[in-house]
Design an enzyme around this catalytic site. Structure first.
Site, mmCIF file in Angstrom:
data_model
loop_
_atom_site.group_PDB
_atom_site.id
_atom_site.type_symbol
_atom_site.label_atom_id
_atom_site.label_comp_id
_atom_site.label_asym_id
_atom_site.label_seq_id
_atom_site.Cartn_x
_atom_site.Cartn_y
_atom_site.Cartn_z
ATOM 1 N N GLU A 120 -10.430 -16.725 40.125
ATOM 2 C CA GLU A 120 -10.020 -17.186 38.523
ATOM 3 C C GLU A 120 -9.157 -16.178 37.679
ATOM 4 O OE1 GLU A 120 -10.050 -20.769 35.320
ATOM 5 O OE2 GLU A 120 -11.869 -20.546 36.776
ATOM 6 N N GLU A 131 -12.012 -11.210 34.462
ATOM 7 C CA GLU A 131 -11.863 -11.245 33.654
ATOM 8 C C GLU A 131 -12.124 -9.554 32.246
ATOM 9 O OE1 GLU A 131 -11.234 -12.071 30.163
ATOM 10 O OE2 GLU A 131 -11.716 -13.876 30.549
ATOM 11 N N ASP A 165 -2.684 -15.269 28.749
ATOM 12 C CA ASP A 165 -2.499 -14.046 27.639
ATOM 13 C C ASP A 165 -1.042 -13.341 27.748
ATOM 14 O OD1 ASP A 165 -5.058 -14.126 25.875
ATOM 15 O OD2 ASP A 165 -5.386 -12.651 26.882
ATOM 16 N N LYS A 192 2.328 -13.000 20.688
ATOM 17 C CA LYS A 192 2.605 -11.853 19.433
ATOM 18 C C LYS A 192 3.744 -10.456 20.258
ATOM 19 C CE LYS A 192 -1.822 -12.377 16.837
ATOM 20 N NZ LYS A 192 -2.907 -11.471 16.947
ATOM 21 N N ASP A 239 -1.491 -23.551 28.071
ATOM 22 C CA ASP A 239 -1.016 -24.484 26.161
ATOM 23 C C ASP A 239 -0.313 -24.333 25.582
ATOM 24 O OD1 ASP A 239 -2.844 -23.002 25.201
ATOM 25 O OD2 ASP A 239 -4.076 -24.482 24.387
#
Length: 167
Positions: A31, A56, A106, A110, A142
């Site tokens: 993941e 991460e 991500d 922006k 989402d």
């Protein structure tokens, strides 16, 4: 090193010996960007027959995930500090992943963050080379503006099919 300790990507072999890392041979699941680690720990609880890696970059998320792995006794979950792209490229052998999960990737919408965007044609090709035949790629978003980007990547790649209608 205890199973719940955060692993620094800079200390991994190229490619890394995940069988040695886990102390067993089992299907390998990754993941990328596990955030609060809810899904990562869910995978650990529901797939005890798999070796599960979560990667991460957020220090807070890494600490929380390591703590949750320890508290849930998920000895087959490893938490790695680093870039998901780098882990796939350098430390995951070709055709070795059973599943690859990317949930709510991500960047935030922006313009200045677009250079950090994970999903593109190069990533899709890399992911395809690391998944074994029959391996599965799971992507969830989402964010309404990011969904077409994911859809376009899936449409352009010959490697994956979308489970969504019309994609």
């Amino acid at each position: 090193m205890a199973y719940w300790d955060v692993i620094d990507i800079r200390h991994l072999d190229r490619p890394h010996d995940w069988v040695y890392q886990f102390g067993r041979t089992a299907p390998l699941v990754l993941e990328i960007g596990f955030g609060r680690a809810g899904h990562l720990i869910h995978l650990g609880k529901t797939q005890p027959q798999h070796n599960i890696i979560g990667i991460e970059t957020s220090r807070t998320s890494l600490k929380k995930a390591a703590s949750k792995a320890k508290n849930n006794h998920t000895r087959h979950v490893r938490v790695v500090d680093g870039s998901g792209y780098a882990l796939l490229w350098l430390h995951i052998a070709p055709a070795s992943l059973t599943e690859l999960h990317i949930n709510f990737p991500d960047p935030w919408p922006k313009e200045r963050s677009m250079h950090r965007q994970l999903l593109d044609d190069n990533f899709m090709h890399l992911a395809a080379t690391r998944l074994m035949t029959g391996g599965r790629l799971f992507i969830a978003t989402d964010h309404p503006a990011y969904q077409p980007i994911v859809t376009d990547c899936l449409t352009r790649t010959p490697y994956f099919d979308s489970r969504l209608d019309g994609v």
